[in-house]
Motif scaffolding. Structure first.
Motif, PDB file in Angstrom:
ATOM      1  N   LYS A 102       0.810  -1.224   0.000  1.00 23.68           N
ATOM      2  CA  LYS A 102       0.000   0.000   0.000  1.00 23.68           C
ATOM      3  C   LYS A 102       0.842   1.272   0.000  1.00 23.68           C
ATOM      4  CE  LYS A 102      -4.222  -1.869   2.068  1.00 23.68           C
ATOM      5  NZ  LYS A 102      -5.249  -1.720   3.135  1.00 23.68           N
ATOM      6  N   CYS A 103       1.985   1.237  -0.657  1.00 23.26           N
ATOM      7  CA  CYS A 103       2.803   2.448  -0.733  1.00 23.26           C
ATOM      8  C   CYS A 103       2.129   3.456  -1.654  1.00 23.26           C
ATOM      9  CB  CYS A 103       4.199   2.111  -1.250  1.00 23.26           C
ATOM     10  SG  CYS A 103       5.282   3.559  -1.331  1.00 23.26           S
ATOM     11  N   SER A 104       2.156   4.702  -1.252  1.00 18.81           N
ATOM     12  CA  SER A 104       1.485   5.758  -2.004  1.00 18.81           C
ATOM     13  C   SER A 104       2.230   6.181  -3.257  1.00 18.81           C
ATOM     14  CB  SER A 104       1.296   6.989  -1.105  1.00 18.81           C
ATOM     15  OG  SER A 104       2.559   7.504  -0.702  1.00 18.81           O
ATOM     16  N   GLU A 105       3.483   5.728  -3.410  1.00 20.54           N
ATOM     17  CA  GLU A 105       4.302   6.141  -4.552  1.00 20.54           C
ATOM     18  C   GLU A 105       4.134   5.177  -5.729  1.00 20.54           C
ATOM     19  OE1 GLU A 105       5.796   9.254  -3.990  1.00 20.54           O
ATOM     20  OE2 GLU A 105       4.380   8.798  -2.389  1.00 20.54           O
ATOM     21  N   ASN A 106       4.353   5.696  -6.943  1.00 16.62           N
ATOM     22  CA  ASN A 106       4.095   4.883  -8.139  1.00 16.62           C
ATOM     23  C   ASN A 106       5.371   4.427  -8.839  1.00 16.62           C
ATOM     24  OD1 ASN A 106       4.979   7.242  -9.318  1.00 16.62           O
ATOM     25  ND2 ASN A 106       3.281   7.430 -10.778  1.00 16.62           N
ATOM     26  N   CYS A 107       6.429   4.158  -8.086  1.00 17.34           N
ATOM     27  CA  CYS A 107       7.689   3.695  -8.664  1.00 17.34           C
ATOM     28  C   CYS A 107       7.437   2.474  -9.553  1.00 17.34           C
ATOM     29  CB  CYS A 107       8.687   3.361  -7.568  1.00 17.34           C
ATOM     30  SG  CYS A 107       9.069   4.768  -6.483  1.00 17.34           S
ATOM     31  N   SER A 108       7.905   2.551 -10.786  1.00 13.27           N
ATOM     32  CA  SER A 108       7.503   1.588 -11.807  1.00 13.27           C
ATOM     33  C   SER A 108       7.982   0.172 -11.551  1.00 13.27           C
ATOM     34  CB  SER A 108       8.002   2.055 -13.171  1.00 13.27           C
ATOM     35  OG  SER A 108       9.410   2.200 -13.159  1.00 13.27           O
ATOM     36  N   PHE A 109       8.963   0.001 -10.671  1.00 18.62           N
ATOM     37  CA  PHE A 109       9.537  -1.320 -10.398  1.00 18.62           C
ATOM     38  C   PHE A 109       8.948  -1.986  -9.173  1.00 18.62           C
ATOM     39  CE2 PHE A 109      11.980   2.039  -8.386  1.00 18.62           C
ATOM     40  CZ  PHE A 109      11.962   1.649  -7.055  1.00 18.62           C
ATOM     41  N   CYS A 110       8.173  -1.246  -8.363  1.00 18.26           N
ATOM     42  CA  CYS A 110       7.895  -1.668  -6.990  1.00 18.26           C
ATOM     43  C   CYS A 110       6.668  -2.558  -6.855  1.00 18.26           C
ATOM     44  CB  CYS A 110       7.748  -0.433  -6.096  1.00 18.26           C
ATOM     45  SG  CYS A 110       7.571  -0.878  -4.354  1.00 18.26           S
TER      46      CYS A 110
END
Length: 326
Positions: A69-77
């Motif tokens: 549920k991380c709020s960031e949209n890092c493409s690898f995560c």
């Protein structure tokens, strides 16, 4: 000796004599040498590691203390809320469980222990929990405790230091020139600011990135030079393991020769820093993992990662012992 080998040798001796890293232009020249130069690069990096890098070899283990549920949209995560990956989702682990995991990693041979949480930053209640855990770990083990807890404020940094955290980990992930292709929910300068806050607070700061995110060779050099400019003492190098459900699920693995070349060039750029090889090494390097110390690295992450399994800790310790670096 070929002209290429002479170029590598000359830059290697320059670093050995000065104790300082090579220029960005020279690093870009090295990283773009033909494939036939890879072994020359490894030999040069190994010499620099022996002659200039005074820090002994070390091993590090981590615990995924809060997942998903991380709020960031890092493409690898795998843990981003924007991706459907089936990664585990759970709240922050209790202090006694974090202590138990620390003791397990210490018994397995780890020197350092990282508490890693998903999300942009900790809440006040979560901060209380990790501080309680750190106090117990530093009292009951010999491990150095590192926090990888998202964006950092000066007040948060002070509390973590008082609780016993000696290191703070905050990756820049990739070069500034490539970052917008990887993440759009926060700015690169926010990550730079957290690294600077950690440095100002007196932490041994661990900051690096992930290679194989679609960046080019020169952008790998760009990241290393940014970390050098920040005077970061420890640089973790990860290699992308594409996860189904992320935007990079179809990104091909970085070839082993490219990974080893990058490690070696990072040692030319960062002769005195710790270089830690972490996530993705099993898939990317495979049977060539024994070349990691030969490529100039002096640290290895052992055990499991955040959402993927690592190699047996016994195998890693045996490999490092057989190479004479532990």
């Amino acid at each position: 000796m070929t002209t290429t080998a002479l170029s590598v040798y000359a830059l290697c001796e320059e670093v050995v004599q000065s104790g300082k890293g090579i220029s960005r232009a020279d690093a870009e020249m090295l990283i773009n040498l033909p494939d036939s130069a890879t072994l020359d690069l490894l030999a040069g990096a190994r010499r620099i590691r022996s002659a200039v890098t005074t820090n002994p070899s070390f091993t590090c283990g981590i615990v995924n203390a809060k997942s998903g549920k991380c709020s960031e949209n890092c493409s690898f995560c795998a843990q981003s809320k924007y991706h459907d990956t089936g990664a585990p989702i759970y709240p922050l682990i209790e202090p006694h469980t974090l202590l138990t995991r620390a003791k397990e990693l210490e018994a397995a041979g780890a020197n350092r222990y990282g508490i890693v949480t998903s999300g942009m930053a900790l809440s006040d209640k979560e901060l209380d929990t990790v501080c309680e855990a750190a106090l117990a770990i530093t009292t009951q083990t010999s491990l150095n405790v590192c926090g990888s807890l998202g964006q950092l404020s000066p007040d948060m940094a002070l509390r973590l230091r008082q609780a016993g955290f000696s290191s703070y980990h905050h990756n820049l992930e990739t070069a500034r020139s490539h970052f917008s292709a990887i993440c759009s929910t926060h700015e690169y300068d926010e990550d730079i600011a957290s690294v600077q806050i950690a440095l100002d607070a007196g932490f041994r700061v661990c900051s690096g990135g992930i290679l194989g995110l679609g960046e080019n060779r020169n952008q790998r050099v760009e990241l290393a030079c940014t970390l050098r400019d920040l005077n970061v003492p420890s640089v973790p190098m990860n290699f992308l393991t594409p996860v189904k459900g992320t935007r990079l699920e179809n990104q091909p693995l970085l070839p082993a020769s490219e990974a080893l070349r990058a490690i070696a060039v990072y040692r030319f750029i960062l002769p005195t820093q710790d270089i830690l090889i972490a996530g993705g090494r099993e898939n990317t390097l495979g049977e060539l993992q024994s070349l990691i110390p030969m490529a100039g690295a002096n640290g290895l992450m052992i055990g499991n990662y955040l959402t993927t399994s690592g190699r047996s800790t016994n195998d890693d310790i045996a490999m490092l012992t057989s190479l004479g670096v532990l």
